[in-house]
Design a protein around this motif. Structure first.
Motif, PDB file in Angstrom:
ATOM      1  N   TRP A 109       0.813  -1.220   0.000  1.00  0.00           N
ATOM      2  CA  TRP A 109       0.000   0.000   0.000  1.00  0.00           C
ATOM      3  C   TRP A 109       0.846   1.269   0.000  1.00  0.00           C
ATOM      4  CZ3 TRP A 109      -4.950   0.042  -1.165  1.00  0.00           C
ATOM      5  CH2 TRP A 109      -5.664  -1.154  -1.030  1.00  0.00           C
ATOM      6  N   ALA A 110       2.118   1.149   0.261  1.00  0.00           N
ATOM      7  CA  ALA A 110       3.016   2.302   0.111  1.00  0.00           C
ATOM      8  C   ALA A 110       3.749   2.243  -1.220  1.00  0.00           C
ATOM      9  CB  ALA A 110       4.016   2.346   1.259  1.00  0.00           C
ATOM     10  N   ALA A 111       4.209   1.041  -1.606  1.00  0.00           N
ATOM     11  CA  ALA A 111       4.982   0.909  -2.847  1.00  0.00           C
ATOM     12  C   ALA A 111       4.143   1.230  -4.070  1.00  0.00           C
ATOM     13  CB  ALA A 111       5.565  -0.501  -2.953  1.00  0.00           C
ATOM     14  N   LEU A 112       2.911   0.726  -4.097  1.00  0.00           N
ATOM     15  CA  LEU A 112       2.084   0.883  -5.298  1.00  0.00           C
ATOM     16  C   LEU A 112       1.688   2.340  -5.571  1.00  0.00           C
ATOM     17  CD1 LEU A 112       0.775  -0.650  -7.589  1.00  0.00           C
ATOM     18  CD2 LEU A 112      -1.244  -0.995  -6.147  1.00  0.00           C
ATOM     19  N   PRO A 113       1.152   3.092  -4.593  1.00  0.00           N
ATOM     20  CA  PRO A 113       0.846   4.506  -4.894  1.00  0.00           C
ATOM     21  C   PRO A 113       2.065   5.310  -5.300  1.00  0.00           C
ATOM     22  CG  PRO A 113      -0.230   3.813  -2.867  1.00  0.00           C
ATOM     23  CD  PRO A 113       0.721   2.720  -3.242  1.00  0.00           C
ATOM     24  N   ALA A 114       3.214   5.044  -4.670  1.00  0.00           N
ATOM     25  CA  ALA A 114       4.423   5.791  -5.019  1.00  0.00           C
ATOM     26  C   ALA A 114       4.825   5.526  -6.464  1.00  0.00           C
ATOM     27  CB  ALA A 114       5.562   5.413  -4.066  1.00  0.00           C
ATOM     28  N   MET A 115       4.799   4.255  -6.873  1.00  0.00           N
ATOM     29  CA  MET A 115       5.179   3.908  -8.242  1.00  0.00           C
ATOM     30  C   MET A 115       4.184   4.472  -9.254  1.00  0.00           C
ATOM     31  SD  MET A 115       8.031   2.250  -8.269  1.00  0.00           S
ATOM     32  CE  MET A 115       8.175   1.194  -9.696  1.00  0.00           C
ATOM     33  N   ILE A 116       2.892   4.389  -8.944  1.00  0.00           N
ATOM     34  CA  ILE A 116       1.891   4.918  -9.872  1.00  0.00           C
ATOM     35  C   ILE A 116       2.022   6.430 -10.001  1.00  0.00           C
ATOM     36  CG2 ILE A 116      -0.576   5.269 -10.189  1.00  0.00           C
ATOM     37  CD1 ILE A 116      -1.026   2.500  -9.027  1.00  0.00           C
ATOM     38  N   LEU A 117       2.223   7.122  -8.877  1.00  0.00           N
ATOM     39  CA  LEU A 117       2.379   8.579  -8.924  1.00  0.00           C
ATOM     40  C   LEU A 117       3.582   8.985  -9.771  1.00  0.00           C
ATOM     41  CD1 LEU A 117       1.637  10.051  -5.368  1.00  0.00           C
ATOM     42  CD2 LEU A 117       0.567  10.692  -7.530  1.00  0.00           C
ATOM     43  N   MET A 118       4.733   8.353  -9.530  1.00  0.00           N
ATOM     44  CA  MET A 118       5.931   8.750 -10.257  1.00  0.00           C
ATOM     45  C   MET A 118       5.884   8.299 -11.711  1.00  0.00           C
ATOM     46  SD  MET A 118       9.058   8.479  -7.495  1.00  0.00           S
ATOM     47  CE  MET A 118       8.710   6.832  -6.895  1.00  0.00           C
ATOM     48  N   GLY A 119       5.383   7.080 -11.962  1.00  0.00           N
ATOM     49  CA  GLY A 119       5.300   6.614 -13.333  1.00  0.00           C
ATOM     50  C   GLY A 119       4.351   7.445 -14.167  1.00  0.00           C
ATOM     51  N   SER A 120       3.138   7.695 -13.657  1.00  0.00           N
ATOM     52  CA  SER A 120       2.176   8.514 -14.396  1.00  0.00           C
ATOM     53  C   SER A 120       2.630   9.967 -14.479  1.00  0.00           C
ATOM     54  CB  SER A 120       0.803   8.417 -13.736  1.00  0.00           C
ATOM     55  OG  SER A 120       0.863   8.847 -12.383  1.00  0.00           O
ATOM     56  N   GLY A 121       3.353  10.438 -13.436  1.00  0.00           N
ATOM     57  CA  GLY A 121       3.864  11.810 -13.488  1.00  0.00           C
ATOM     58  C   GLY A 121       4.851  12.009 -14.614  1.00  0.00           C
ATOM     59  N   PHE A 122       5.766  11.062 -14.803  1.00  0.00           N
ATOM     60  CA  PHE A 122       6.718  11.155 -15.910  1.00  0.00           C
ATOM     61  C   PHE A 122       6.008  11.031 -17.258  1.00  0.00           C
ATOM     62  CE2 PHE A 122      10.287  10.228 -12.945  1.00  0.00           C
ATOM     63  CZ  PHE A 122      11.140  11.224 -13.371  1.00  0.00           C
ATOM     64  N   LEU A 123       5.033  10.126 -17.361  1.00  0.00           N
ATOM     65  CA  LEU A 123       4.303   9.978 -18.624  1.00  0.00           C
ATOM     66  C   LEU A 123       3.548  11.255 -18.973  1.00  0.00           C
ATOM     67  CD1 LEU A 123       2.859   6.347 -18.503  1.00  0.00           C
ATOM     68  CD2 LEU A 123       4.444   7.281 -20.185  1.00  0.00           C
ATOM     69  N   ALA A 124       2.884  11.842 -17.975  1.00  0.00           N
ATOM     70  CA  ALA A 124       2.149  13.079 -18.234  1.00  0.00           C
ATOM     71  C   ALA A 124       3.094  14.224 -18.580  1.00  0.00           C
ATOM     72  CB  ALA A 124       1.296  13.437 -17.013  1.00  0.00           C
ATOM     73  N   LEU A 125       4.219  14.307 -17.887  1.00  0.00           N
ATOM     74  CA  LEU A 125       5.193  15.355 -18.186  1.00  0.00           C
ATOM     75  C   LEU A 125       5.719  15.243 -19.610  1.00  0.00           C
ATOM     76  CD1 LEU A 125       6.959  17.700 -17.009  1.00  0.00           C
ATOM     77  CD2 LEU A 125       8.647  15.950 -16.410  1.00  0.00           C
ATOM     78  N   SER A 126       5.843  14.022 -20.111  1.00  0.00           N
ATOM     79  CA  SER A 126       6.447  13.817 -21.435  1.00  0.00           C
ATOM     80  C   SER A 126       5.639  14.419 -22.572  1.00  0.00           C
ATOM     81  CB  SER A 126       6.634  12.319 -21.685  1.00  0.00           C
ATOM     82  OG  SER A 126       5.383  11.663 -21.822  1.00  0.00           O
TER      83      SER A 126
END
Length: 426
Positions: free
Chosen positions: A302-319
């Motif tokens: 429950w800590a690993a998954l939100p962190a990975m989704i936030l950072m992964g989607s953040g980089f995709l959106a930034l791109s």
């Protein structure tokens, strides 16, 4: 110990032993954080060009990668305290040599050996907390350990700026690092020994919770099988959960590379870039304890998954925002998102590694685990540079986002298998 994770008895253990557990790490992290941003500049002042300065700066990560496995061997043989003293003493000698003999080869070797010592120091503290911190609040204790490193990276540059302003010499930061190391060695050598103090404290491991029997914090006597045999024995979990952990480390490392490059690419000045990156770092530092709270109460995923989704989607959106009309606004917003995601991931790799490590001899496993995670972080700048050279920075940011989302899928797939959730509430 059957108290709730937030009970007074649990907090008492943290308060009693916290200073002697965390203070040496704070000293090392602040000293290293003061030197780290100035490595390229110090190399340039000794005659290195830009490419060579970048290479010397990367020697710190290379030293950490190479140092993890020998550190695991040393901790298993001589213990955490002796390894920390030896690592601090070697780093002190290296720092004094670099300060007194200002030459490029000496400085390059010093950077490599400081990375080597940082690996040994970090693994010794990680191994100590793996074997002695009760599982009831292991995640929060290790999140605090991760927070001490963030504290060093956050405050170190400000200390470096003050020292340069006071003395007018960048090498003042090396002397400051040496002073921190000397204080660390004295503290670890003559201060209360947590290894002996924690032996008397009854703690619970996962096995102890199942059986209802308390265990002490000391490491049980068992056959030590060595680093490489440990890697082979645990190849299943290292190749699965370790791969997910390497993805998390890769995304974290990419944040430090992509954000400054992105600001330059969209035409922002250095002051604005520093402000945006600084705010992102402040959010990261402010949230480091939240990850431990979540992991202790609800489970590691429950800590690993939100962190990975936030950072992964953040980089995709930034791109996809590089050429937009509001590129500056999107840059600031997604930098904040990445800071939040990174803050929520504080201590995750330390905690999962501690949970997976063998209880009788964790150091060799942790050496392998930290080598995998450090390798993920070390290769990311090379991946970003290569993709940017071939295609564009936007494509590189998107690729990092995909790595983050693939890591999230890997955590969902493999973490419940190798680390099933244990209800820590009475």
């Amino acid at each position: 110990m059957t108290d709730r994770p937030d009970s007074p008895a649990v907090r008492d253990v943290l308060w009693r032993f916290g200073p002697m557990v965390y203070a040496p790490t704070v000293l090392f992290a602040i000293g290293e954080g003061a030197v780290l941003p100035l490595i390229p500049s110090l190399a340039g002042s000794l005659g290195a060009d830009v490419a060579l300065s970048a290479l010397i700066a990367s020697m710190l990560v290379v030293g950490q990668l190479i140092g993890n496995l020998p550190a695991g061997w040393a901790v298993a043989r001589v213990g955490e305290r002796a390894t920390m003293i030896a690592a601090g003493a070697l780093a002190l000698v290296v720092s004094l040599t670099a300060a007194l003999l200002p030459s490029l080869p000496v400085f390059a070797g010093a950077v490599f050996l400081i990375g080597f010592c940082a690996a040994a120091f970090g693994l010794a503290r990680h191994s100590f907390m793996t074997t002695r911190v009760p599982v009831l609040f292991r995640a929060r204790a290790l999140s605090l350990l991760g927070g001490t490193f963030r504290l060093g990276m956050f405050t170190g540059p400000f200390i470096a700026a003050a020292l340069i302003g006071l003395f007018g010499d960048e090498r003042a930061t090396i002397w400051f690092f040496a002073v921190c190391l000397a204080a660390l060695i004295v503290l670890v050598t003559v201060g209360p020994d947590p290894e002996k103090q924690f032996v008397a404290q009854p703690v619970h491991s996962l096995d102890a919770e199942d059986s209802g029997e308390p265990v002490t914090g000391s490491i049980p006597v068992a056959e030590r099988i060595g680093v490489f045999r440990t890697m082979w024995r645990h190849r299943g979990v290292l190749s699965r959960v370790g791969l997910a952990a390497a993805c998390l480390s890769a995304v974290r490392s990419a944040r430090q590379v992509v954000l400054p490059l992105w600001g330059v690419s969209i035409g922002l000045d250095a002051q604005t870039i520093a402000l945006v990156v600084g705010i992102s770092g402040a959010l990261d530092f402010a949230l480091f304890y939240a990850s431990g709270q979540v992991m202790d109460r609800f489970g590691r995923l429950w800590a690993a998954l939100p962190a990975m989704i936030l950072m992964g989607s953040g980089f995709l959106a930034l791109s996809v925002t590089h050429d937009g009309a509001s590129a500056e606004m999107w840059f600031a917003m997604f930098a904040a998102v990445l800071g939040v995601g990174n803050g929520l991931s504080s201590g995750i790799l330390l905690t999962i590694g501690a949970d997976l490590a063998p209880k009788d001899d964790p150091a060799p496993f942790l050496g392998s685990w930290r080598t995998l995670t450090d390798a993920g972080g070390a290769t990311t700048p090379l991946i970003v540079t290569g993709i940017t050279a071939i295609s564009s920075l936007s494509f590189a940011a998107g690729a990092v986002g995909l790595i983050g989302l693939l890591g999230a899928v890997a955590f969902v797939r493999w973490l419940p298998r190798f680390l099933p959730h244990v209800d820590r509430r009475p």
